[in-house]
Design a protein around this motif. Structure first.
Motif, PDB file in Angstrom:
ATOM      1  N   ILE A   1       0.844  -1.202   0.000  1.00 55.90           N
ATOM      2  CA  ILE A   1       0.000   0.000   0.000  1.00 55.90           C
ATOM      3  C   ILE A   1       0.879   1.253   0.000  1.00 55.90           C
ATOM      4  O   ILE A   1       0.582   2.242  -0.671  1.00 55.90           O
ATOM      5  N   PHE A   2       1.987   1.156   0.729  1.00 56.36           N
ATOM      6  CA  PHE A   2       2.907   2.312   0.745  1.00 56.36           C
ATOM      7  C   PHE A   2       3.361   2.638  -0.672  1.00 56.36           C
ATOM      8  O   PHE A   2       3.359   3.790  -1.085  1.00 56.36           O
ATOM      9  N   PHE A   3       3.699   1.613  -1.413  1.00 55.08           N
ATOM     10  CA  PHE A   3       4.168   1.870  -2.778  1.00 55.08           C
ATOM     11  C   PHE A   3       3.047   2.403  -3.669  1.00 55.08           C
ATOM     12  O   PHE A   3       3.275   3.222  -4.543  1.00 55.08           O
ATOM     13  N   VAL A   4       1.823   1.913  -3.417  1.00 57.60           N
ATOM     14  CA  VAL A   4       0.667   2.428  -4.172  1.00 57.60           C
ATOM     15  C   VAL A   4       0.521   3.926  -3.892  1.00 57.60           C
ATOM     16  O   VAL A   4       0.386   4.739  -4.816  1.00 57.60           O
ATOM     17  N   ALA A   5       0.611   4.267  -2.594  1.00 56.94           N
ATOM     18  CA  ALA A   5       0.485   5.680  -2.197  1.00 56.94           C
ATOM     19  C   ALA A   5       1.590   6.505  -2.855  1.00 56.94           C
ATOM     20  O   ALA A   5       1.343   7.596  -3.382  1.00 56.94           O
TER      21      ALA A   5
ATOM     22  N   VAL B   1      -0.215  18.909  -2.001  1.00 54.60           N
ATOM     23  CA  VAL B   1       0.333  19.124  -0.653  1.00 54.60           C
ATOM     24  C   VAL B   1      -0.144  18.049   0.303  1.00 54.60           C
ATOM     25  O   VAL B   1       0.643  17.405   0.998  1.00 54.60           O
ATOM     26  N   PHE B   2      -1.442  17.793   0.219  1.00 55.26           N
ATOM     27  CA  PHE B   2      -1.997  16.757   1.118  1.00 55.26           C
ATOM     28  C   PHE B   2      -1.476  15.372   0.766  1.00 55.26           C
ATOM     29  O   PHE B   2      -1.184  14.563   1.615  1.00 55.26           O
ATOM     30  N   MET B   3      -1.393  15.147  -0.552  1.00 57.46           N
ATOM     31  CA  MET B   3      -0.925  13.831  -0.995  1.00 57.46           C
ATOM     32  C   MET B   3       0.524  13.606  -0.558  1.00 57.46           C
ATOM     33  O   MET B   3       0.896  12.528  -0.108  1.00 57.46           O
ATOM     34  N   PHE B   4       1.303  14.683  -0.661  1.00 63.57           N
ATOM     35  CA  PHE B   4       2.688  14.579  -0.195  1.00 63.57           C
ATOM     36  C   PHE B   4       2.721  14.290   1.298  1.00 63.57           C
ATOM     37  O   PHE B   4       3.444  13.400   1.775  1.00 63.57           O
ATOM     38  N   ASP B   5       1.848  14.976   1.987  1.00 65.86           N
ATOM     39  CA  ASP B   5       1.729  14.803   3.420  1.00 65.86           C
ATOM     40  C   ASP B   5       1.350  13.341   3.751  1.00 65.86           C
ATOM     41  O   ASP B   5       1.975  12.674   4.585  1.00 65.86           O
ATOM     42  N   ALA B   6       0.350  12.842   3.008  1.00 64.04           N
ATOM     43  CA  ALA B   6      -0.125  11.465   3.254  1.00 64.04           C
ATOM     44  C   ALA B   6       0.977  10.444   2.953  1.00 64.04           C
ATOM     45  O   ALA B   6       1.183   9.481   3.682  1.00 64.04           O
ATOM     46  N   THR B   7       1.696  10.680   1.890  1.00 64.42           N
ATOM     47  CA  THR B   7       2.774   9.748   1.520  1.00 64.42           C
ATOM     48  C   THR B   7       3.869   9.751   2.586  1.00 64.42           C
ATOM     49  O   THR B   7       4.376   8.708   2.979  1.00 64.42           O
ATOM     50  N   LEU B   8       4.150  10.964   3.022  1.00 62.48           N
ATOM     51  CA  LEU B   8       5.156  11.093   4.077  1.00 62.48           C
ATOM     52  C   LEU B   8       4.720  10.322   5.335  1.00 62.48           C
ATOM     53  O   LEU B   8       5.488   9.582   5.927  1.00 62.48           O
ATOM     54  N   ARG B   9       3.464  10.475   5.682  1.00 60.40           N
ATOM     55  CA  ARG B   9       2.938   9.771   6.852  1.00 60.40           C
ATOM     56  C   ARG B   9       2.995   8.248   6.633  1.00 60.40           C
ATOM     57  O   ARG B   9       3.274   7.502   7.543  1.00 60.40           O
TER      58      ARG B   9
ATOM     59  N   PHE C   1       5.818   6.296   7.888  1.00 58.65           N
ATOM     60  CA  PHE C   1       5.854   5.941   9.317  1.00 58.65           C
ATOM     61  C   PHE C   1       4.779   4.944   9.729  1.00 58.65           C
ATOM     62  O   PHE C   1       4.992   4.134  10.622  1.00 58.65           O
ATOM     63  N   ILE C   2       3.626   5.064   9.056  1.00 57.06           N
ATOM     64  CA  ILE C   2       2.565   4.148   9.507  1.00 57.06           C
ATOM     65  C   ILE C   2       2.365   2.939   8.584  1.00 57.06           C
ATOM     66  O   ILE C   2       1.585   2.059   8.892  1.00 57.06           O
ATOM     67  N   LEU C   3       3.078   2.885   7.483  1.00 58.43           N
ATOM     68  CA  LEU C   3       2.975   1.689   6.630  1.00 58.43           C
ATOM     69  C   LEU C   3       4.333   1.029   6.412  1.00 58.43           C
ATOM     70  O   LEU C   3       4.541  -0.126   6.776  1.00 58.43           O
ATOM     71  N   LEU C   4       5.232   1.786   5.841  1.00 55.51           N
ATOM     72  CA  LEU C   4       6.513   1.194   5.447  1.00 55.51           C
ATOM     73  C   LEU C   4       7.298   0.671   6.641  1.00 55.51           C
ATOM     74  O   LEU C   4       7.684  -0.504   6.670  1.00 55.51           O
TER      75      LEU C   4
ATOM     76  N   LEU D   1      -5.097   3.354  10.122  1.00 56.20           N
ATOM     77  CA  LEU D   1      -4.809   4.800  10.117  1.00 56.20           C
ATOM     78  C   LEU D   1      -4.338   5.253   8.744  1.00 56.20           C
ATOM     79  O   LEU D   1      -4.771   6.282   8.232  1.00 56.20           O
ATOM     80  N   SER D   2      -3.475   4.487   8.132  1.00 53.32           N
ATOM     81  CA  SER D   2      -2.917   4.885   6.839  1.00 53.32           C
ATOM     82  C   SER D   2      -3.999   4.892   5.776  1.00 53.32           C
ATOM     83  O   SER D   2      -4.044   5.775   4.930  1.00 53.32           O
ATOM     84  N   ILE D   3      -4.891   3.904   5.864  1.00 55.39           N
ATOM     85  CA  ILE D   3      -5.981   3.869   4.879  1.00 55.39           C
ATOM     86  C   ILE D   3      -6.877   5.084   5.087  1.00 55.39           C
ATOM     87  O   ILE D   3      -7.309   5.736   4.133  1.00 55.39           O
ATOM     88  N   GLY D   4      -7.099   5.409   6.375  1.00 50.42           N
ATOM     89  CA  GLY D   4      -7.866   6.618   6.700  1.00 50.42           C
ATOM     90  C   GLY D   4      -7.219   7.839   6.095  1.00 50.42           C
ATOM     91  O   GLY D   4      -7.888   8.682   5.485  1.00 50.42           O
TER      92      GLY D   4
END
Lengths: 631, 98
Positions: free
Chosen positions: A46-50, A67-75, A78-81, A107-110
């Motif tokens: 999922i991390f790679f999909v994101a 911006v949000f997508m970058f934020d989500a990927t960054l997160r 920590f919460i997936l990878l 959380l990451s899916i959220g």
């Protein structure tokens, strides 16, 4: 040593397995670890999909708030990878690992969902689907609740940060929408306030999703987890049961194999014959058997049989029939009588409608005549040395054993001459089938035997098995294969024995009878001399002591057993064991010397073995003299 | 068994031929029954093929007699088979075998 440690580890294994039958713990634990690995892998995926979505967003292929997508990927790092990598590193081991992983995943899916609102809907089912993989109802419910809570939060957040989704917002006709990024921006000119939009979205989007989620997805997953758990336990039980049955079958096979005579040469003292047999069961235990035993010194019985059916029931019938045939035959009934009796005994107790095909013969070792019965069995082959031909013995078989009471069996007779061979087999040989559904058949069998007639019995039988194997190829052996071959080497010579009066006047006759035999057997002069001395001493001893002077009975029997001469002396006198007589002291001086006991001493010293037994009111001395050393 | 006895003064030479066994020992017993005046007995076993315990008994009796008469008893030309019997029974120790 290795056997011991093997036993220990087997015990250890047994206890662990035994415990797990009741607790089922280790299976579930093992499963949990495996599920943790699966979840960790999916998290990394999922991390790679994101990451990909983010990259696509950057290049402008995807219309998401960068911006949000970058934020989500960054997160997601920590919460997936990172949790995913930790999960893999731990190989799924860790008491609370599953909670940590699933919480992070949810959380990451959220976090993705809050941005991709409608595109990511499918992702919602991922946590609960994976939770079901743990086969734990409680855990699945826990994850469902977690997801529902998360969904509520992100739906709300999605209104503010997510991808524009106006599907749930009622708009007046002709409304012009300027797309920027989020709903509120897009609809700010409209006649709707924030709370109306929230209300619409929560009612029209969250609520249906909640229902679908709770009543369909979560419910299904809980069911799956439950049945998964049951299946796992059942599977465990079955494999335990399977292992137990298999070990019992192996035990049964061991018993069965030990029952069949498997030491060859089977009758080393009978140089008139050679015999070899082999049974290769198709399943763990088979219904075929062979047998060979001496009824008396002059009669050899051979049996081959095939019990209908396979596995344990067939093996049991096999053991019964083998015992019945042998016991009845040992009572010196003729072959037809043996089968008549055995058949009736077997019919009496046969409740499972099994039957036995069998060929049974008794060979007279002195004459080479063999009487036999064929109870529905495959025709054996006979090799006549005179004609150099091997042929099937064709006669009409009788009914199988254990079918109908009071069946009469017809006695047949054949004659074996020195060099002749008899080959018995079961249908596992002729009905061995290759992948073309062709049978090995009578012709192949006859040809094989014909071409290998000069081979030893062992080589013939083992070679035939190999020939069948190569014919059958990779096909499974579906029936027991049993083979028995008998070689008639020579007629048993009449026993050399003669009776004399127990009188020292007979000594010369006894000695010349002995010498005649020994000379015929080309025994060296030295040994003849020694045996003369032995027999004289023992004979004179019997004459003097056994009958108190009266002329009694004396019998001498002679046997040449390849490397030794065996002489048996019998008398019907008073019980007297000459071997118990005290040996004279051969070191005494001449004055103290007495001649008593010297005879027995000489007898003993000139023999390799001497035994005494008292049987049927007879004194029996068995003397052995080695005439040539073993190789 | 053939027995051939030659007496020369106080010496006695006995040639044995054949088998000295249960059936024949009595013949030799007769020959050696009366040994009065004999100082030396020589048994020639050159042609003796066989001896059993019955034969040994005669030889033992004869040896004892000679000892009592302070005479000699010698056994000559003993075949291997007979020598074995003497060895087995310890007779080689009490007889004079040449």
């Amino acid at each position: 040593m290795s056997e011991r440690s093997g036993v220990m580890s087997a015990f250890k294994k047994f206890f662990i397995e035994f415990k797990s039958i009741f607790t089922g713990e280790d299976v579930l634990k093992e499963n949990e670890e495996h599920a943790n690995v699966v979840v960790s892998t999916i998290m990394i995926n999922i991390f790679f999909v994101a990451l990909m979505i983010y990259l696509l967003t950057i290049v402008g292929l995807f219309n998401v708030n960068k911006v949000f997508m970058f934020d989500a990927t960054l997160r997601s790092i920590f919460i997936l990878l990172i949790p995913g990598l930790i999960g893999l590193k731990l190989k799924g081991k860790g008491k609370y690992l599953k909670y940590i992983l699933i919480t992070c995943l949810t959380l990451s899916i959220g976090s993705i969902y809050s941005i991709l609102t409608y595109t990511a809907t499918l992702l919602l089912i991922v946590p609960v689907l994976l939770a079901a993989r743990y086969y734990s109802k409680k855990f699945t419910i826990f994850v469902s609740i977690l997801t529902i809570a998360m969904l509520g939060v992100v739906e709300y957040m999605g209104i503010y940060f997510g991808l524009l989704d106006l599907n749930y917002v009622e708009l007046p006709k002709g409304t012009v929408i300027t797309i920027n990024t989020n709903i509120l921006d897009a609809v700010k000119e409209l006649d709707l306030n924030d709370s109306d939009i929230v209300k619409y979205v929560m009612l029209n989007s969250y609520l249906p999703k909640l229902f679908i989620y709770v009543f369909i997805i979560a419910f299904s997953c809980v069911q799956i987890s439950q049945s998964g758990k049951n299946m796992l336990k059942r599977q465990k039980e079955l494999s335990e049961e399977g292992a137990r049955i298999e070990s019992e079958l192996n035990l049964a096979r061991g018993i069965q194999n030990n029952m069949l005579p498997s030491t060859f040469p089977a009758f080393p003292e009978h140089k008139e014959i050679d015999i070899y047999a082999k049974m290769i069961p198709a399943k763990e235990v088979g219904g075929d058997f062979y047998d060979m035993f001496l009824i008396d010194d002059n009669h050899l019985a051979i049996t081959i049989a095939d019990v209908s059916g396979k596995g344990v029931p067939a093996a049991l019938i096999m053991m019964i029939s083998r015992t019945l045939i042998k016991n009845t035959a040992l009572n010196k009934f003729s072959v037809d009588e043996v089968f008549y009796k055995v058949n009736n005994l077997m019919c009496e107790g046969n409740t499972i409608d099994s039957f036995v095909t069998s060929w049974f013969g008794i060979l007279d070792l002195k004459t080479g005549y063999m009487e036999y019965i064929n109870a529905g069995h495959n025709a054996p082959l006979i090799y006549k040395n005179k004609d150099k031909k091997i042929e099937f013995i064709k006669d009409k078989p009788n009914l199988v054993l254990a079918a109908i009471e009071n069946t009469k069996y017809t006695k047949h007779e054949l004659k074996l001459e020195p060099g002749d061979k008899l080959f018995l087999y079961t249908d596992g040989v002729t009905e061995a089938t290759n992948f073309n559904k062709e049978l090995y058949g009578n012709d192949r069998l006859q040809n094989y035997l014909n071409n290998n007639i000069s081979k030893s019995l062992t080589d013939t039988i083992n070679g035939l098995k190999m020939d069948i194997d190569s014919f059958v190829g990779k096909e499974k052996q579906f029936d027991d294969i049993t083979m028995l071959e008998l070689l008639f080497k020579e007629y048993k010579t009449k026993e050399n024995s003669k009776e004399f009066k127990a009188n020292t006047k007979e000594l010369n006759s006894v000695i010349s009878y002995l010498d005649d035999y020994l000379n015929k057997n080309n025994i060296s002069k030295k040994i003849v001399n020694q045996l003369d001395l032995v027999i004289e001493e023992l004979f004179v001893n019997i004459c003097n002591y056994a009958y108190e002077g009266k002329n009694g009975y004396f019998k001498i029997s002679l046997k040449n057993n390849d490397n030794k001469i065996i002489i048996t002396l019998e008398d019907e006198g008073i019980k007297f064991n000459p071997l118990e007589k005290e040996e004279p002291d051969t070191t005494l001086s001449i004055e103290e010397r007495n001649v008593g006991g010297l005879g027995i001493l000489l007898a003993k010293k000139n023999l390799d073995n001497i035994k005494y037994k008292r049987e049927d009111n007879k004194n029996i001395l068995i003397l052995e003299k080695i005439i040539k050393e073993d190789k | 068994m053939k027995i051939d006895t030659k007496k020369d003064g106080n010496s006695l030479l006995i040639n044995l031929e054949g088998r000295l066994d249960t059936n024949t020992f009595q013949d030799l017993e007769k020959e050696t029954d009366n040994l009065d005046g004999i100082k030396k007995i020589t048994f020639n076993f050159e042609k003796l093929d066989y001896i059993s315990s019955a034969g040994l008994r005669v030889l033992l009796t004869c040896q004892k007699k000679m000892n009592n008469l302070s005479g000699f008893m010698i056994i000559k030309n003993v075949k291997e088979e007979i020598q074995e019997v003497f060895d087995m029974t310890g007779f080689s120790d009490i007889l004079t075998i040449e």
